[in-house]
Design a protein around this motif. Structure first.
Motif, PDB file in Angstrom:
ATOM      1  N   VAL A   1      -4.393   2.177   7.712  1.00 13.86           N
ATOM      2  CA  VAL A   1      -5.936   2.984   7.876  1.00 13.86           C
ATOM      3  C   VAL A   1      -6.210   4.849   7.966  1.00 13.86           C
ATOM      4  O   VAL A   1      -6.098   5.535   7.052  1.00 13.86           O
ATOM      5  CB  VAL A   1      -6.911   2.829   8.867  1.00 13.86           C
ATOM      6  CG1 VAL A   1      -7.821   4.055   8.868  1.00 13.86           C
ATOM      7  CG2 VAL A   1      -7.336   1.668   8.992  1.00 13.86           C
ATOM      8  N   VAL A   2      -4.027   5.577   8.090  1.00 16.35           N
ATOM      9  CA  VAL A   2      -4.175   6.861   7.765  1.00 16.35           C
ATOM     10  C   VAL A   2      -3.902   7.568   6.533  1.00 16.35           C
ATOM     11  O   VAL A   2      -4.094   8.357   5.842  1.00 16.35           O
ATOM     12  CB  VAL A   2      -3.843   7.676   9.337  1.00 16.35           C
ATOM     13  CG1 VAL A   2      -2.979   8.889   9.021  1.00 16.35           C
ATOM     14  CG2 VAL A   2      -4.130   7.266  10.931  1.00 16.35           C
ATOM     15  N   LYS A   3      -2.451   5.932   6.497  1.00 15.40           N
ATOM     16  CA  LYS A   3      -2.130   6.938   4.890  1.00 15.40           C
ATOM     17  C   LYS A   3      -2.108   6.184   3.724  1.00 15.40           C
ATOM     18  O   LYS A   3      -1.593   6.573   2.769  1.00 15.40           O
ATOM     19  CB  LYS A   3       0.066   6.243   5.259  1.00 15.40           C
ATOM     20  CG  LYS A   3       0.500   6.654   6.289  1.00 15.40           C
ATOM     21  CD  LYS A   3       1.832   6.176   6.734  1.00 15.40           C
ATOM     22  CE  LYS A   3       2.568   6.906   8.228  1.00 15.40           C
ATOM     23  NZ  LYS A   3       3.709   6.273   7.620  1.00 15.40           N
ATOM     24  N   SER A   4      -3.139   5.322   3.968  1.00 18.68           N
ATOM     25  CA  SER A   4      -3.845   4.659   2.533  1.00 18.68           C
ATOM     26  C   SER A   4      -4.860   4.883   2.543  1.00 18.68           C
ATOM     27  O   SER A   4      -5.918   3.774   3.533  1.00 18.68           O
ATOM     28  CB  SER A   4      -2.885   3.325   2.103  1.00 18.68           C
ATOM     29  OG  SER A   4      -3.679   2.244   1.274  1.00 18.68           O
ATOM     30  N   ARG A   5      -5.558   5.580   0.959  1.00 19.28           N
ATOM     31  CA  ARG A   5      -6.402   5.652   1.278  1.00 19.28           C
ATOM     32  C   ARG A   5      -7.586   4.419   0.943  1.00 19.28           C
ATOM     33  O   ARG A   5      -8.755   3.703   1.173  1.00 19.28           O
ATOM     34  CB  ARG A   5      -7.739   6.576   0.714  1.00 19.28           C
ATOM     35  CG  ARG A   5      -9.236   6.476   0.243  1.00 19.28           C
ATOM     36  CD  ARG A   5      -9.247   8.469  -0.774  1.00 19.28           C
ATOM     37  NE  ARG A   5      -8.730   9.175  -0.068  1.00 19.28           N
ATOM     38  CZ  ARG A   5      -8.544  10.456  -0.638  1.00 19.28           C
ATOM     39  NH1 ARG A   5     -10.195  10.589  -2.246  1.00 19.28           N
ATOM     40  NH2 ARG A   5      -7.832  11.376  -0.142  1.00 19.28           N
ATOM     41  N   GLU A   6      -6.955   3.172  -0.226  1.00 14.72           N
ATOM     42  CA  GLU A   6      -6.822   2.487  -0.079  1.00 14.72           C
ATOM     43  C   GLU A   6      -7.488   1.472   0.896  1.00 14.72           C
ATOM     44  O   GLU A   6      -8.163   0.335   0.765  1.00 14.72           O
ATOM     45  CB  GLU A   6      -6.890   1.774  -1.723  1.00 14.72           C
ATOM     46  CG  GLU A   6      -6.325   2.775  -2.527  1.00 14.72           C
ATOM     47  CD  GLU A   6      -4.809   3.600  -2.756  1.00 14.72           C
ATOM     48  OE1 GLU A   6      -5.250   3.711  -1.478  1.00 14.72           O
ATOM     49  OE2 GLU A   6      -4.989   4.026  -3.861  1.00 14.72           O
TER      50      GLU A   6
ATOM     51  N   PHE B   1       1.102  -0.915   0.358  1.00 13.88           N
ATOM     52  CA  PHE B   1       0.285  -0.437  -0.206  1.00 13.88           C
ATOM     53  C   PHE B   1       0.831   1.399   0.085  1.00 13.88           C
ATOM     54  O   PHE B   1       0.484   2.361  -0.339  1.00 13.88           O
ATOM     55  CB  PHE B   1      -1.309  -0.084   0.754  1.00 13.88           C
ATOM     56  CG  PHE B   1      -1.818  -0.957   1.103  1.00 13.88           C
ATOM     57  CD1 PHE B   1      -3.211  -0.658   0.531  1.00 13.88           C
ATOM     58  CD2 PHE B   1      -2.104  -2.238   1.282  1.00 13.88           C
ATOM     59  CE1 PHE B   1      -4.079  -1.543   0.401  1.00 13.88           C
ATOM     60  CE2 PHE B   1      -3.222  -3.141   1.758  1.00 13.88           C
ATOM     61  CZ  PHE B   1      -4.165  -2.821   0.607  1.00 13.88           C
ATOM     62  N   LEU B   2       2.262   1.620   0.471  1.00 15.98           N
ATOM     63  CA  LEU B   2       3.051   2.005   0.396  1.00 15.98           C
ATOM     64  C   LEU B   2       4.210   2.675   0.113  1.00 15.98           C
ATOM     65  O   LEU B   2       4.348   4.103  -0.543  1.00 15.98           O
ATOM     66  CB  LEU B   2       3.637   2.598   2.168  1.00 15.98           C
ATOM     67  CG  LEU B   2       2.454   2.945   3.041  1.00 15.98           C
ATOM     68  CD1 LEU B   2       2.216   3.151   4.329  1.00 15.98           C
ATOM     69  CD2 LEU B   2       0.942   3.750   2.780  1.00 15.98           C
ATOM     70  N   HIS B   3       5.028   1.622  -0.446  1.00 16.01           N
ATOM     71  CA  HIS B   3       6.074   1.543  -0.949  1.00 16.01           C
ATOM     72  C   HIS B   3       5.236   2.530  -2.514  1.00 16.01           C
ATOM     73  O   HIS B   3       4.459   1.687  -3.395  1.00 16.01           O
ATOM     74  CB  HIS B   3       6.625   0.318  -1.060  1.00 16.01           C
ATOM     75  CG  HIS B   3       8.071   0.576  -1.639  1.00 16.01           C
ATOM     76  ND1 HIS B   3       7.808   0.128  -3.048  1.00 16.01           N
ATOM     77  CD2 HIS B   3       9.464   0.470  -1.069  1.00 16.01           C
ATOM     78  CE1 HIS B   3      10.170   0.379  -3.091  1.00 16.01           C
ATOM     79  NE2 HIS B   3      10.254   0.407  -1.721  1.00 16.01           N
ATOM     80  N   PRO B   4       6.668   2.717  -2.975  1.00 14.90           N
ATOM     81  CA  PRO B   4       5.799   3.506  -4.858  1.00 14.90           C
ATOM     82  C   PRO B   4       6.004   2.171  -5.758  1.00 14.90           C
ATOM     83  O   PRO B   4       5.498   2.506  -6.569  1.00 14.90           O
ATOM     84  CB  PRO B   4       7.300   4.229  -4.904  1.00 14.90           C
ATOM     85  CG  PRO B   4       7.629   4.887  -3.586  1.00 14.90           C
ATOM     86  CD  PRO B   4       7.550   3.643  -2.687  1.00 14.90           C
ATOM     87  N   GLN B   5       6.561   1.743  -5.462  1.00 17.16           N
ATOM     88  CA  GLN B   5       6.954  -0.112  -6.984  1.00 17.16           C
ATOM     89  C   GLN B   5       5.396  -0.779  -6.156  1.00 17.16           C
ATOM     90  O   GLN B   5       5.416  -1.777  -6.841  1.00 17.16           O
ATOM     91  CB  GLN B   5       8.549  -0.619  -6.395  1.00 17.16           C
ATOM     92  CG  GLN B   5       9.176  -0.095  -6.498  1.00 17.16           C
ATOM     93  CD  GLN B   5       9.558  -0.359  -8.312  1.00 17.16           C
ATOM     94  OE1 GLN B   5       8.849  -0.276  -9.050  1.00 17.16           O
ATOM     95  NE2 GLN B   5      10.641   0.145  -8.844  1.00 17.16           N
TER      96      GLN B   5
END
Length: 280
Positions: A205-210, A161-165
């Motif tokens: 939950v905070v960092k990823s809307r998906e 969910f958070l890594h650019p790759q």
């Protein structure tokens, strides 16, 4: 003797010293009315409700559990002495740092050898909250860019969910993302107060809307096997199946082994992983 008001004051002072950027939150526009983290941000990152955390700061909540205090201590970046003080203010039983409901993160030598035995097939070992504990060469290269993160951040759910790759490497990202969240739901049901689990969920939950959207669906399913379609930057497209094996004498550790049918283009691409040079 410490009072609930003392606990609330300590929490307010400590959260005022942690910037959103230090906590890993995305930058926001506009001026913040108060320095440091907001109450709702601490609550989200610690995996507790805003109402519960507000009652703690207002001195209206009695007997917070050690796992909750552990999660809050991690969000506020408390050192060992500060963490001990937090537990004293809360009149909570003293426990060793990171011991509350947290499984050992050491992988046995026999399991590490298994990772090497299955080479050249990609494989890695995960903790209960998907922390990447160990991997063989191909297993590490299967997740391009994760090696650039500090060891403490290497986590396959965080990577998804958070890594650019994360979104680029999975050709079936929607499927992988939904399965990842459903698995974490199942783990959270088994370990509802575990700091590593609630902390990871709160962060995502905070960092990823998906992630937040999928979390609200409340799908529950532990991952045992499946397939992933990779768009790998070094070896190209390949579809690999995987099997998840439970590690004996551990608290939720799993071994994940990938494979493809011999003689297929997918298998050929997989074999190239150990020789590939992966550039972000």
């Amino acid at each position: 003797m410490a009072t609930k008001a003392d606990l609330g004051e300590f929490l307010k002072v400590r959260r005022s010293r942690i910037s959103p950027q230090e906590a890993g939150l995305p930058a926001t526009t506009g001026r913040r009315r108060t320095p440091g983290l907001r109450r709702e941000e601490v609550a989200m990152l610690a995996g507790v409700s805003i109402e519960y955390y507000t009652r703690l700061e207002q001195g209206k909540q009695s007997n917070p559990s050690p796992p909750v205090l552990e999660a809050i201590a991690e969000v506020l970046r408390l050192d060992e002495d500060e963490r001990g003080h937090l537990f004293e203010l809360a009149n909570a039983p003293a426990v060793k740092p990171n011991a509350a409901a947290r499984p050992p993160q050491q992988i046995r030598a026999e399991v590490r050898r298994l990772l090497e035995i299955v080479r050249p097939y990609p494989a890695y070992a995960l903790g209960r909250a998907n922390d990447l504990l160990a991997a063989n060469e191909a297993g590490m290269r299967l997740l391009p860019g994760i090696e650039e993160w500090p060891l403490a951040l290497r986590n396959t759910a965080r990577y998804t969910f958070l890594h650019p790759q994360g979104k680029r490497v999975y050709g079936n990202w929607d499927e992988v993302a939904a399965a990842t969240v459903a698995h974490l739901r199942a783990v959270a049901g088994t370990y509802p107060d575990a700091p590593d689990v609630v902390g990871l969920v709160g962060e995502l939950v905070v960092k990823s809307r998906e992630f937040a959207t999928l979390w609200e669906r409340y799908d529950v399913r532990k991952r045992t096997n499946g397939r992933k379609c990779f768009q790998h930057p070094a070896v190209g497209p390949m579809t690999l199946s995987y099997e998840v094996l439970t590690v004996a004498r551990s608290e939720g550790h799993r071994l994940v082994v990938y494979q493809a049918e011999p003689g297929t283009p997918d298998h050929d691409a997989m074999l190239l992983l150990e020789m590939a040079e992966v550039n972000g």
